[in-house]
Scaffold this active site. Structure first.
Site, PDB file in Angstrom:
ATOM      1  N   GLU A 182       0.820  -1.203   0.000  1.00 56.80           N
ATOM      2  CA  GLU A 182       0.000   0.000   0.000  1.00 56.80           C
ATOM      3  C   GLU A 182       0.860   1.261   0.000  1.00 56.80           C
ATOM      4  O   GLU A 182       2.065   1.216   0.238  1.00 56.80           O
ATOM      5  CB  GLU A 182      -0.922   0.002   1.226  1.00 56.80           C
ATOM      6  CG  GLU A 182      -1.966  -1.085   1.171  1.00 56.80           C
ATOM      7  CD  GLU A 182      -2.917  -1.074   2.355  1.00 56.80           C
ATOM      8  OE1 GLU A 182      -3.909  -1.808   2.283  1.00 56.80           O
ATOM      9  OE2 GLU A 182      -2.674  -0.348   3.344  1.00 56.80           O
ATOM     10  N   GLU A 186      -1.593 -10.071  -6.200  1.00 61.65           N
ATOM     11  CA  GLU A 186      -1.667 -10.847  -7.442  1.00 61.65           C
ATOM     12  C   GLU A 186      -0.866 -10.189  -8.556  1.00 61.65           C
ATOM     13  O   GLU A 186      -0.090 -10.846  -9.250  1.00 61.65           O
ATOM     14  CB  GLU A 186      -3.135 -11.013  -7.890  1.00 61.65           C
ATOM     15  CG  GLU A 186      -3.983 -11.798  -6.925  1.00 61.65           C
ATOM     16  CD  GLU A 186      -4.657 -10.966  -5.841  1.00 61.65           C
ATOM     17  OE1 GLU A 186      -5.677 -11.433  -5.298  1.00 61.65           O
ATOM     18  OE2 GLU A 186      -4.176  -9.850  -5.518  1.00 61.65           O
TER      19      GLU A 186
END
Length: 160
Positions: A64, A75
């Site tokens: 993040e 992913e």
């Protein structure tokens, strides 16, 4: 007017111990990756492990950023790394696990929409499906034979 019905089929395992041994090992790698996630804002940690056709295992975790759109999901972190490091290798299997610091995630958590689109691109590029296994922190594991089960109407380069 024509009505079109789209159906998807998934296999659901009660626990990770019911999955094939190779998937258990791959999911353990995904859990290890999840523990490396950087998620100070959402407190939602995701880990992914990919098995490539050259027997390499590539992992990734969500990363993040205070500027939210600048972060990247686990992913995409994993598949982009695999594409950069092993451009000729095909992704055979993907294991995904997600856990929250705020509550227990016991239901399987699939990839988000952006990740589904990125996975679709790799399936199309390699001309073969990617088996996708996903779970929460504990509990059931869902298996999809291909990304097309998760995103049946994909947008691809043929439409450009």
């Amino acid at each position: 007017m024509k009505e079109v019905k789209i159906e998807t089929v998934f296999q659901v395992y009660k626990t990770i111990s019911e999955t094939p041994e190779d998937i258990q090992k791959l999911m353990i790698r995904a859990v290890e990756a999840r523990q490396k996630a950087y998620a100070p804002y959402s407190k939602f940690h995701v880990g992914v492990a990919l098995l490539l056709d050259n027997n390499e295992v590539v992992s990734g975790s969500n990363q993040e950023n205070a500027s939210y759109p600048s972060g990247l999901c686990a992913e995409r972190t994993a598949i982009y790394y695999a594409g950069a490091q092993y451009p000729k290798a095909r992704i055979l299997k993907m294991a995904i696990t997600a856990a929250s610091q705020l509550k227990t995630t016991s239901e399987p958590i699939p990839p988000c929409g952006a990740c589904r689109q990125a996975i679709a691109e790799y399936e199309l590029r390699q001309k073969s499906p990617i088996e996708i296994y996903f779970m929460g922190e504990k509990g059931k594991v869902v298996k999809s034979e291909s990304l097309s089960n998760l995103l049946p109407l994909i947008f691809d380069s043929s439409q450009l």
